[in-house]
Scaffold this motif. Structure first.
Motif, mmCIF file in Angstrom:
data_model
loop_
_atom_site.group_PDB
_atom_site.id
_atom_site.type_symbol
_atom_site.label_atom_id
_atom_site.label_comp_id
_atom_site.label_asym_id
_atom_site.label_seq_id
_atom_site.Cartn_x
_atom_site.Cartn_y
_atom_site.Cartn_z
ATOM 1 N N VAL A 336 35.897 56.185 29.047
ATOM 2 C CA VAL A 336 36.740 56.314 29.990
ATOM 3 C C VAL A 336 37.935 57.304 29.598
ATOM 4 O O VAL A 336 38.343 57.278 28.287
ATOM 5 C CB VAL A 336 37.650 54.942 30.855
ATOM 6 C CG1 VAL A 336 36.495 54.033 31.346
ATOM 7 C CG2 VAL A 336 37.994 54.085 29.483
ATOM 8 N N PHE A 337 38.384 58.029 30.440
ATOM 9 C CA PHE A 337 39.727 59.028 29.709
ATOM 10 C C PHE A 337 40.607 59.379 30.990
ATOM 11 O O PHE A 337 40.623 58.971 31.976
ATOM 12 C CB PHE A 337 39.038 60.340 29.537
ATOM 13 C CG PHE A 337 38.194 60.976 30.724
ATOM 14 C CD1 PHE A 337 38.727 61.971 31.612
ATOM 15 C CD2 PHE A 337 36.768 60.829 31.091
ATOM 16 C CE1 PHE A 337 38.291 62.383 32.852
ATOM 17 C CE2 PHE A 337 36.090 61.494 32.146
ATOM 18 C CZ PHE A 337 36.863 62.308 32.836
ATOM 19 N N VAL A 338 41.785 59.932 30.226
ATOM 20 C CA VAL A 338 42.879 60.318 31.032
ATOM 21 C C VAL A 338 43.215 61.625 30.493
ATOM 22 O O VAL A 338 43.363 61.677 29.062
ATOM 23 C CB VAL A 338 44.079 59.161 31.200
ATOM 24 C CG1 VAL A 338 43.712 57.949 31.987
ATOM 25 C CG2 VAL A 338 44.352 58.970 29.784
ATOM 26 N N ASN A 339 43.834 62.677 31.429
ATOM 27 C CA ASN A 339 44.263 63.681 30.818
ATOM 28 C C ASN A 339 45.422 64.262 31.734
ATOM 29 O O ASN A 339 45.777 63.983 32.878
ATOM 30 C CB ASN A 339 43.295 64.705 30.469
ATOM 31 C CG ASN A 339 42.578 65.355 31.887
ATOM 32 O OD1 ASN A 339 43.225 65.836 32.827
ATOM 33 N ND2 ASN A 339 41.376 65.248 32.112
ATOM 34 N N ALA A 340 46.394 65.324 30.956
ATOM 35 C CA ALA A 340 47.356 65.809 31.838
ATOM 36 C C ALA A 340 47.497 67.368 31.302
ATOM 37 O O ALA A 340 47.458 67.329 30.224
ATOM 38 C CB ALA A 340 48.665 65.038 31.418
ATOM 39 N N ASN A 357 49.879 67.797 36.078
ATOM 40 C CA ASN A 357 48.501 67.590 36.811
ATOM 41 C C ASN A 357 47.712 66.603 36.008
ATOM 42 O O ASN A 357 47.308 66.984 35.119
ATOM 43 C CB ASN A 357 47.766 68.774 37.188
ATOM 44 C CG ASN A 357 48.557 69.816 37.938
ATOM 45 O OD1 ASN A 357 49.395 70.845 37.514
ATOM 46 N ND2 ASN A 357 48.850 69.530 39.155
ATOM 47 N N PRO A 358 47.759 65.432 36.324
ATOM 48 C CA PRO A 358 46.910 64.570 35.805
ATOM 49 C C PRO A 358 45.344 64.407 36.293
ATOM 50 O O PRO A 358 45.096 64.964 37.353
ATOM 51 C CB PRO A 358 47.781 63.102 36.124
ATOM 52 C CG PRO A 358 48.159 63.384 37.668
ATOM 53 C CD PRO A 358 48.573 64.859 37.641
ATOM 54 N N GLY A 359 44.694 63.972 35.299
ATOM 55 C CA GLY A 359 43.309 63.654 35.686
ATOM 56 C C GLY A 359 42.654 62.567 34.957
ATOM 57 O O GLY A 359 43.293 61.905 33.927
ATOM 58 N N TYR A 360 41.780 61.865 35.461
ATOM 59 C CA TYR A 360 41.002 60.493 34.801
ATOM 60 C C TYR A 360 39.633 60.764 35.297
ATOM 61 O O TYR A 360 39.020 61.165 36.016
ATOM 62 C CB TYR A 360 41.662 59.359 35.274
ATOM 63 C CG TYR A 360 41.607 59.087 36.805
ATOM 64 C CD1 TYR A 360 40.607 58.294 37.358
ATOM 65 C CD2 TYR A 360 42.607 59.813 37.493
ATOM 66 C CE1 TYR A 360 40.586 58.043 38.835
ATOM 67 C CE2 TYR A 360 42.623 59.603 39.089
ATOM 68 C CZ TYR A 360 41.558 58.767 39.452
ATOM 69 O OH TYR A 360 41.480 58.520 41.034
ATOM 70 N N GLY A 361 38.681 59.736 34.455
ATOM 71 C CA GLY A 361 37.484 59.599 35.069
ATOM 72 C C GLY A 361 36.691 58.835 33.872
ATOM 73 O O GLY A 361 37.210 58.077 32.975
ATOM 74 N N LEU A 362 35.353 58.827 34.040
ATOM 75 C CA LEU A 362 34.727 57.975 33.015
ATOM 76 C C LEU A 362 33.257 58.633 32.920
ATOM 77 O O LEU A 362 32.890 59.641 33.710
ATOM 78 C CB LEU A 362 34.116 56.475 33.850
ATOM 79 C CG LEU A 362 33.226 56.591 35.043
ATOM 80 C CD1 LEU A 362 32.750 55.016 35.245
ATOM 81 C CD2 LEU A 362 34.131 57.007 36.319
ATOM 82 N N ASP A 379 29.869 63.151 32.824
ATOM 83 C CA ASP A 379 31.359 62.841 33.198
ATOM 84 C C ASP A 379 31.499 62.948 34.512
ATOM 85 O O ASP A 379 31.073 63.992 35.155
ATOM 86 C CB ASP A 379 32.229 63.260 32.456
ATOM 87 C CG ASP A 379 32.206 62.864 30.767
ATOM 88 O OD1 ASP A 379 32.096 61.871 30.454
ATOM 89 O OD2 ASP A 379 32.129 63.940 30.059
ATOM 90 N N TYR A 380 32.346 61.952 35.257
ATOM 91 C CA TYR A 380 32.950 62.317 36.381
ATOM 92 C C TYR A 380 34.403 62.202 36.336
ATOM 93 O O TYR A 380 35.104 61.299 35.931
ATOM 94 C CB TYR A 380 32.252 61.334 37.676
ATOM 95 C CG TYR A 380 32.609 62.170 38.868
ATOM 96 C CD1 TYR A 380 31.497 62.651 39.523
ATOM 97 C CD2 TYR A 380 33.644 62.102 39.657
ATOM 98 C CE1 TYR A 380 31.555 63.360 40.763
ATOM 99 C CE2 TYR A 380 33.832 62.619 40.821
ATOM 100 C CZ TYR A 380 32.609 63.462 41.389
ATOM 101 O OH TYR A 380 33.010 64.149 42.667
ATOM 102 N N GLY A 381 35.172 63.096 36.750
ATOM 103 C CA GLY A 381 36.675 63.240 36.612
ATOM 104 C C GLY A 381 37.214 63.441 37.994
ATOM 105 O O GLY A 381 36.510 64.127 38.912
#
Length: 398
Positions: A336-340, A357-362, A379-381
């Motif tokens: 699982v991940f989060v980014n910005a 601008n944030p992003g997240y996914g698994l 991955d799907y983000g």
């Protein structure tokens, strides 16, 4: 030379060496060579579905006690958006890790949506309220791209630190902007407006420069690390006498750290990544400006299409929790991940960090070679304002 040809050269060169006694290591001879000639089926928002071959190779140039695994990842791909993508990216450690050679070679006949500069650009095309007469939001672009990056790094004594120089060349040609949908309003494309303002050509641009590099390489295996860290500081000088359209300089910083969360299951870890790319002096052509998804392996910004955000300066961060899915085996794993990300632009007057601008996914992972940790990743983000994407690749994201 395509990546396939390079991998075949290494394969044939390694055959007589593989027949020798593996207990005897001669410096800088190819040993323990493993080639995975994978058929490639991949996906991402900028390219759609990609089909072809993606060979991945690992080998050693010295004893496993003191020499990291070298790796090379190649692609020969055709996409559902009628693109051709040929690339070879490699990290080669010579005996006792005394030198590192880093290569990034590409030839793309490709296309990509572009949205203008900064972090506040909308998804749908509209007139830029801050630059009347200029498109803002999604615009399509066809172009050809040749990249030749090669860096040589020398180890400092017996430390984990390296210093070196590199040559970096990017040539963007046959650049053509268009709208996919029939739109009657006639405005200037964002890239054309920027290039005209900065006095660059609209159909071909070249950036050619020398880099001064400092690296700390402390990962156990570069392609799929379980522990420790990596750092890079790279200052690039692009003078006109080397072929650049205009003189400029940039600064790139990259730091990654891997925190094991279990003594017995090292695949159970937290990985963090910080990345910054800054225009220090002069001007760059539009396509050479810092942009999301343009790190070496194109893994930043899951949740957004490559090129979704662009500007003279960018800062990016990501955290990913990685874990095994089996009780006693390491074959299957999850993430699982989060980014910005944030982008600043002098041309539009938008400051860095004014908008994030944030992003997240698994994601799902399958290790297909346990020794060198060659991994299939899916991955799907999700990003903001309906942005999302499916990403199918080889090896970990970072």
């Amino acid at each position: 030379m395509t990546r396939i040809a390079i991998c075949l050269i290494f394969f044939w060169a390694s055959l007589p060496l593989l027949a020798q006694d593996t207990a005897v290591y001669k410096p800088n001879q190819i040993r323990d060579f493993k080639l995975v000639p994978l058929p490639a089926i991949a996906s991402n928002p900028a390219n759609g579905w990609l089909f072809g071959i993606a060979p991945s190779a690992t080998w050693r140039m010295g004893s496993p006690e003191n020499t990291h695994l070298s790796n090379m990842v190649g692609n020969l791909l055709y996409t559902t958006k009628k693109q051709w993508l040929i690339s070879s990216r490699s990290t080669i450690f010579l005996a006792e890790d005394s030198w590192i050679l880093v290569g990034d070679w590409r030839f793309f006949i490709t296309s990509q949506p572009t949205f203008g500069l900064g972090s506040t650009t909308p998804n749908s095309p509209e007139e830029n309220p801050n630059q009347l007469g200029v498109w803002w939001g999604e615009q399509q672009m066809d172009y050809n791209w040749i990249r030749f990056y090669e860096t040589v790094l020398k180890r400092i004594s017996n430390s984990k630190f390296y210093l070196g120089v590199g040559y970096h060349l990017d040539v963007y040609s046959k650049i053509e902007n268009f709208m996919e949908d029939e739109i009657t309003q006639e405005l200037i494309f964002s890239s054309d407006f920027y290039n005209q303002t900065k006095e660059f050509s609209l159909d071909k641009n070249t950036v050619s420069g020398i880099t001064l590099n400092a690296v700390m390489e402390n990962r156990d295996i570069a392609v799929s690390p379980y522990e420790t860290n990596f750092a890079l500081v790279s200052y690039k000088i692009n003078p006109e006498f080397l072929g650049s359209n205009q003189s400029s300089s940039t600064l790139l910083v990259d730091y990654r750290h891997y925190f094991p969360l279990s003594e017995t299951r090292k695949r159970h870890l937290l990985a963090v990544w910080g990345y910054g790319n800054f225009l220090v002096s002069g001007d760059l052509p539009y396509m050479a400006l810092p942009s999301i998804g343009y790190d070496m392996f194109g893994r930043s910004g899951r949740g957004y299409a490559q090129g979704r955000f662009r500007g003279e300066n960018m800062v990016y961060s990501e955290a990913e929790y990685r874990f095994p899915l089996q009780k006693n085996k390491e074959t299957f794993g999850g993430t699982v991940f989060v980014n910005a990300a944030s982008f600043g632009s002098k041309l539009t007057g938008e400051n860095l960090f004014a908008k994030i601008n944030p992003g997240y996914g698994l994601g799902f992972r399958v290790i297909i070679n346990k020794e060198n940790r060659t991994t299939i990743s899916a991955d799907y983000g999700f990003g903001q304002k309906g942005n999302s994407g499916f990403y199918l690749n080889i090896n970990e994201s970072f």
